[in-house]
Design an enzyme around this catalytic site. Sequence first.
Site, short mmCIF file in Angstrom:
data_model
loop_
_atom_site.label_atom_id
_atom_site.label_comp_id
_atom_site.label_asym_id
_atom_site.label_seq_id
_atom_site.Cartn_x
_atom_site.Cartn_y
_atom_site.Cartn_z
N CYS A 169 -44.71 -37.67 -28.05
CA CYS A 169 -43.36 -38.24 -28.07
C CYS A 169 -42.97 -38.58 -29.51
O CYS A 169 -41.83 -38.35 -29.93
CB CYS A 169 -43.30 -39.52 -27.22
SG CYS A 169 -43.72 -39.27 -25.50
N ASP B 80 -63.69 -53.30 -14.46
CA ASP B 80 -64.92 -53.53 -15.21
C ASP B 80 -65.70 -54.60 -14.46
O ASP B 80 -65.11 -55.56 -13.96
CB ASP B 80 -64.58 -54.01 -16.63
CG ASP B 80 -65.81 -54.37 -17.42
OD1 ASP B 80 -66.71 -53.53 -17.52
OD2 ASP B 80 -65.87 -55.51 -17.93
#
Length: 816
Positions: free
Chosen positions: A63, A511
């Site tokens: 982008c 996690d």
Amino acid sequence: MSDKCCSTTGTLENDTGHDSSCCSSNRNIQDDCCSHEEHPEVKQSSGEESMEYRIQGMDCPSCAATIEKSLQKLHYINDAKVNYNTAKLQVAGSSDLQFRNVESEVEKLGFHAESISDSGTFLSYDIAGMDCGGCAKSIENHLNKMSDVNNVSVSFATGKMKIDHSNSIDDIVSEVSKVGYRATLLSENNDNPASRSSKNGFGMIGLTGVLIAAGFISSTLNMPELVSILLYASAMVISGYKPVKSAYYAVKSGSLDMNVLMSAAAIGAVLIGEWFEGALVVWLFALGNVLQDRSLETTRNSIRNLMDLAPSEAWIKVGPELVKRLVEAISPGDTVVIKPGERVPLDGMITSGETSINQAPITGESIPVYKSSGDDVYAGTINENGSIEMEVTKLVEDTTISRIIHMVEEAQEQKAPTEAFIDKFAAIYTPIVFILALAVIVLPPVFGIGAWGEWIYRGLALLVVACPCALVISTPVAIVSAIGNAAKNGVLIKGGSFLEKAGTIDAIAFDKTGTLTEGKPKVDDVHALTVSEDELLSIARTLEEYSNHPIARTVVDYAKDKDISTIAGKAFHNITGHGVKAEIDGKVYYAGNMKLFDDLNIGDTGWHSRVEDFQSEGKTVVIVGTGEEISGILTVSDSVRPSAMKALDGLKKAGVKSLVMLTGDNEGTAKMISNQTSVNRYFAELMPEDKVNAIRKLQSEGHKVAMVGDGINDAPALAMSDLGIAMGGAGTDTAMETSDIVLMADNLDKLSGTMHISRKALTIIKQNIWFSLIIKAVALLLIVPGWLTLWMAVLSDTGAALIVILNSLRLLKSGE
């Protein structure tokens, strides 16, 4: 597996030859992926001007490359550089550089550019009286024609204008008033201008309503027609002055908003002698606007209450005395005294005393948190009991609550993909229907089909239908409401695009350490084999002293508690993913996992099976030894967070199908935690980079994946995921900056609520869009047989807009 960046495509090429998405979210992650991160500042020659912008909406470095290439093609741009990580654009060009054109070019590419230049005056204003997004565009177009205005952005959803100008504040307020709106410079002491405007509006609506009623009664009583016309005309002048004035400036600036269409319809009705219809059109339009303003106040000020949480004054210690001062006059290092029942005025650290702090305004936690000397406290939280003294650590503008307010307001102003699409649709729809209305007015009578008056009336009704007000506001109001509600519950959603993404997530990766578990492991057992227990602990402490791994810190703390001292060592070395080594008393010792000692090819004297037994019990094993023998084994375990199981159950109910745990621990520990928390699957024995590959694997299976971590150690996985969610944002600036959604409390309690409100927001947005489209379609169909009256057309527009707003307001009251 190594990853190399493909700078032109924004994809990762790994050694297997497969491509994967470079970055799915805009987060400040430093990795090898983004070639545009290394851009120096633009080179500026003498006689050139430079400008810096913040770019919103970039998904990956490709982008950034697209924006650069497009801008560098412009004849007045000499250089353009985009830094993807910081989301900043720097441009340099000739001295007559037209900066507004830079913004429009960026907008054409699907992104948003906002000036962050230090030149001029960059201020925020409250804008009262806007009816839809077209009003915001009219203000922008009008102000953009002023030479003293460098950049202006008006958000209909939040009712705010940000402007970079070099002329006076009074000039800006005056220019906005010309367009028909009220601008008030934002300051802490401002009342809400929109509130005053809408309250005053009801008096005018009441007066014009009485005039219209009187005109209608006079006509039914066969009084002279001039009486009713004068009454209708008076009502139109009183209620129509503002929209006609706004319409004039809208046309002058090249905009085609609701004021233009409604004014044209009302004037057209008068020209064909439909005075009652014209007056009713103006009155219904004005009534609808006032009702919308009142409703939007609640939405736009959804975060405003947070501003009032922190007190404006505080007691500080000056020698032996207590002195009350404004918080703006207090500096870091000052000592503040907070009595029971008082709110904490600034962020700081407790230096004396202990108490319970209600942190709900920041974290959304309903249960007060015990605090004592050395603990951090945040502005806006409540001291439940016990007098405390704290040292101020941040200025008033840098406090956590100030940053929350700033981030939420920025998030509310960003356009979501759906909103951007609808704006583009509306930009095409309105002129098409406008031209169609002119065709309806002119063509049938020209070809001898019906009378002019009949078709002019139908065309005027079609003009009113041409404004897609309800459709345009269907998305932003819902997004502002949802983001505001989440913020009040301790969750920061950094923009509408992330809110929309959260509503589509079907897999969440966690996690393990510090997320699903407490993150505070403890040593369970010490098994000395060839040395004494004290000697084993001394060697272990010496080895782990230089490591920051949570398990290493646990071993060190355990040895300290046992008064075990270290031994002189040297040549300390961290073996990534395996453990540590160092030279102690002339020998090289190791501390780490089974993989480490398997690689050392140490003979199995029974230690292997013992380690496997410990691991099958869900314990993490730390093996200590040399290259020839195993000296001993320590086992460490971490407990599951009490809130984890409840949170995961809530996520399943919220529609998340796959709950995944990522951990560097062994298979046994992973399996045990998995069973305790009911996660669907787990990935064990992961190296840090393996977490990224686990996210990729889930995405390759067709999942929309969110990653939940602490925002620091899990940064690569957070960046790779479709949605990055950080925990504990109240304690770490990094967590607030690096993720798309931040859970301010250090627990998972709010996650299921976030998923719920995201899904509910998507549902309400869809309801709003379909409702708006159906209403427009019905109105258009009613025009064909001539059944649609002008007042019905106005009602279909303003009424639909009001219903859309009220439907969106349900998100403000949505529970967790």
